[in-house]
Design an enzyme around this catalytic site. Structure first.
Site, PDB file in Angstrom:
ATOM      1  N   LYS A  71       0.814  -1.234   0.000  1.00 42.76           N
ATOM      2  CA  LYS A  71       0.000   0.000   0.000  1.00 42.76           C
ATOM      3  C   LYS A  71       0.843   1.278   0.000  1.00 42.76           C
ATOM      4  CE  LYS A  71      -4.336  -1.509   2.095  1.00 42.76           C
ATOM      5  NZ  LYS A  71      -5.357  -1.168   3.084  1.00 42.76           N
ATOM      6  N   GLY A 256     -17.711  -3.967  11.102  1.00 44.05           N
ATOM      7  CA  GLY A 256     -16.670  -3.611  10.123  1.00 44.05           C
ATOM      8  C   GLY A 256     -16.898  -4.070   8.698  1.00 44.05           C
TER       9      GLY A 256
HETATM   10  P1  NAP Z   1      -1.616  -1.629  11.166  1.00 42.72           P
HETATM   11  O1  NAP Z   1      -1.210  -0.481  10.306  1.00 42.72           O
HETATM   12  O2  NAP Z   1      -0.669  -2.750  11.378  1.00 42.72           O
HETATM   13  O3  NAP Z   1      -2.002  -1.014  12.634  1.00 42.72           O
HETATM   14  C1  NAP Z   1      -2.343  -1.863  13.694  1.00 42.72           C
HETATM   15  C2  NAP Z   1      -2.781  -1.019  14.922  1.00 42.72           C
HETATM   16  O4  NAP Z   1      -3.266  -1.940  15.916  1.00 42.72           O
HETATM   17  C3  NAP Z   1      -1.648  -0.206  15.560  1.00 42.72           C
HETATM   18  O5  NAP Z   1      -2.176   1.019  16.027  1.00 42.72           O
HETATM   19  C4  NAP Z   1      -1.223  -1.103  16.738  1.00 42.72           C
HETATM   20  O6  NAP Z   1      -0.679  -0.373  17.825  1.00 42.72           O
HETATM   21  C5  NAP Z   1      -2.566  -1.692  17.147  1.00 42.72           C
HETATM   22  N1  NAP Z   1      -2.418  -2.959  17.875  1.00 42.72           N
HETATM   23  C6  NAP Z   1      -1.999  -4.145  17.377  1.00 42.72           C
HETATM   24  N2  NAP Z   1      -2.002  -5.079  18.359  1.00 42.72           N
HETATM   25  C7  NAP Z   1      -2.420  -4.444  19.497  1.00 42.72           C
HETATM   26  C8  NAP Z   1      -2.645  -4.873  20.839  1.00 42.72           C
HETATM   27  N3  NAP Z   1      -2.418  -6.142  21.219  1.00 42.72           N
HETATM   28  N4  NAP Z   1      -3.110  -3.971  21.733  1.00 42.72           N
HETATM   29  C9  NAP Z   1      -3.329  -2.689  21.371  1.00 42.72           C
HETATM   30  N5  NAP Z   1      -3.138  -2.220  20.107  1.00 42.72           N
HETATM   31  C10 NAP Z   1      -2.685  -3.099  19.184  1.00 42.72           C
HETATM   32  O7  NAP Z   1      -2.966  -2.288  10.665  1.00 42.72           O
HETATM   33  P2  NAP Z   1      -4.161  -1.630   9.785  1.00 42.72           P
HETATM   34  O8  NAP Z   1      -3.879  -1.830   8.350  1.00 42.72           O
HETATM   35  O9  NAP Z   1      -4.409  -0.260  10.297  1.00 42.72           O
HETATM   36  O10 NAP Z   1      -5.383  -2.618  10.155  1.00 42.72           O
HETATM   37  C11 NAP Z   1      -5.892  -2.710  11.455  1.00 42.72           C
HETATM   38  C12 NAP Z   1      -7.079  -3.663  11.513  1.00 42.72           C
HETATM   39  O11 NAP Z   1      -8.133  -3.147  10.709  1.00 42.72           O
HETATM   40  C13 NAP Z   1      -6.809  -5.079  10.998  1.00 42.72           C
HETATM   41  O12 NAP Z   1      -7.469  -5.985  11.857  1.00 42.72           O
HETATM   42  C14 NAP Z   1      -7.458  -5.105   9.627  1.00 42.72           C
HETATM   43  O13 NAP Z   1      -7.927  -6.383   9.270  1.00 42.72           O
HETATM   44  C15 NAP Z   1      -8.634  -4.156   9.833  1.00 42.72           C
HETATM   45  N6  NAP Z   1      -9.072  -3.489   8.597  1.00 42.72           N
HETATM   46  C16 NAP Z   1     -10.380  -3.589   8.234  1.00 42.72           C
HETATM   47  C17 NAP Z   1     -10.824  -2.967   7.078  1.00 42.72           C
HETATM   48  C18 NAP Z   1     -12.266  -3.077   6.670  1.00 42.72           C
HETATM   49  O14 NAP Z   1     -12.542  -2.863   5.485  1.00 42.72           O
HETATM   50  N7  NAP Z   1     -13.201  -3.349   7.575  1.00 42.72           N
HETATM   51  C19 NAP Z   1      -9.918  -2.229   6.277  1.00 42.72           C
HETATM   52  C20 NAP Z   1      -8.583  -2.133   6.691  1.00 42.72           C
HETATM   53  C21 NAP Z   1      -8.168  -2.765   7.859  1.00 42.72           C
HETATM   54  P3  NAP Z   1       0.903  -0.078  17.944  1.00 42.72           P
HETATM   55  O15 NAP Z   1       1.168   1.142  17.113  1.00 42.72           O
HETATM   56  O16 NAP Z   1       1.098   0.171  19.390  1.00 42.72           O
HETATM   57  O17 NAP Z   1       1.625  -1.295  17.454  1.00 42.72           O
END
Ligand code: NAP
Length: 294
Positions: A71, A256
């Site tokens: 991305k 979601g």
């Molecule tokens: P990302 O860039 O890797 O960000 C992950 C976030 O989650 C970070 O802020 C991280 O905090 C936090 N996190 C991870 N493990 C944690 C824990 N154990 N406790 C507290 N915070 C935690 O991921 P992303 O691309 O933003 O995606 C995030 C989620 O959204 C995924 O589950 C993905 O499947 C979902 N999503 C859904 C859609 C949809 O269309 N519905 C679209 C995109 C993404 P730190 O900074 O502290 O590591």
């Protein structure tokens, strides 16, 4: 001059691409509208990205969705990028025009906002928002909530400095777009202590609660306002433990899956110029997710 042949191929580039529901959602929509198009899965390793972009041009692909891990790294290969995608620093949709020029967009945040408005009839302009998480999805959602006029945004993240970095980006965007907003950063621990009294919209964008860790919640909801809206962008499971907690407290919950469908529908419209059959796409995705949960 030779006439340009219609571009009939679309797809997803990611690594790995295995579990994505995008191919089935787009292909069923093409069939439903009797469009002579096909949506492919292209598994592209990071070191192959440059050649893959060249191949899209040679093969006259009309557009692609982009997922993890490309991305951000695909941006240097684009000819144009829209302003919000540039602010977010990530694209999830690329349209390739007849001159083989690539334009990048990010439909995640707008997809989220559309889902919230259409499914819950929410007026974004009345919301004081707290977003849990400061990753790619959080940034996309925050930019579009600002664009749609929310009253304030707090970014609460496990790692505070990432929340602070994100608020700087959001403040710069708000200033450029002449939006005067209250934008703040907190750690998740601080939010747990202060509670949720000041927020009308709470959004989980962390990956906590995703299958197989379906009992996990990112934070415990305390002091929530009556009629507060709680969203979770995790859609596997469809109703996360966090949403179940919110429902038990009397909050309005927003799942979601709608964001996933609407980001896909927006991409479909950019690819084809045709209104996407959103309800039908929603049904296909729900069917597949429910089959997984059984
Ligand atoms: P990302 O860039 O890797 O960000 C992950 C976030 O989650 C970070 O802020 C991280 O905090 C936090 N996190 C991870 N493990 C944690 C824990 N154990 N406790 C507290 N915070 C935690 O991921 P992303 O691309 O933003 O995606 C995030 C989620 O959204 C995924 O589950 C993905 O499947 C979902 N999503 C859904 C859609 C949809 O269309 N519905 C679209 C995109 C993404 P730190 O900074 O502290 O590591």
């Amino acid at each position: 001059m030779e006439m340009e042949k219609q571009r009939t191929a679309f797809g997803l580039i990611a690594h790995p691409v295995g579990h994505s529901l995008s191919p089935v959602m787009h292909n069923r929509a093409f069939t439903y509208l009797r469009l002579p198009y096909h949506y492919h899965s292209f598994d592209v390793r990071p070191e192959q990205l440059k050649e893959a972009v060249q191949a899209l041009k040679v093969l006259r692909v009309g557009g692609v969705n982009v997922s993890i891990p490309h991305k951000e790294t695909i941006i240097p290969y684009l000819d144009e990028i829209d302003e919000e995608a540039l602010t977010i620093g990530a694209v999830n949709t690329i349209v390739i025009n007849e001159n083989n020029k690539l334009k990048g967009y990010n439909t995640d945040g707008e997809g989220y906002v559309l889902s919230l408005q259409k499914e819950k009839q929410i007026d974004i302009k009345e919301q004081h928002v707290v977003i849990l998480g400061a990753g790619g999805a959080a940034k996309g959602i925050a930019v579009y909530l600002l664009k749609h006029g929310c009253l304030s945004i707090t970014i609460a993240n496990r790692t505070l400095h990432k929340a602070e970095q994100m608020t700087e980006t959001l403040r710069a965007y708000a200033k450029k777009a002449k939006l005067s907003k209250n934008i703040a950063a907190k750690s998740l621990d601080e939010l747990q202590t202060t509670g949720f009294k000041q927020y009308t919209l709470i959004i989980n964008t962390t990956s906590v609660g995703m299958w197989p860790h379906v009992e996990a919640v990112p934070i415990s909801l305390t002091n929530v306002q009556p009629n507060c809206i709680v969203s979770d962008i995790v859609y596997n499971p469809l109703k996360t433990a966090f949403l179940k907690q919110a429902e038990a407290l009397g909050c309005i919950i927003h799942e979601g899956v709608g964001m996933f469908v609407h980001q896909g529908a927006l991409a479909f419209e950019k690819f084809t110029g045709i209104e996407a059959p959103v309800d039908m796409m929603h049904e296909v995705v729900i069917q597949h997710l429910m089959a997984k949960e059984e």
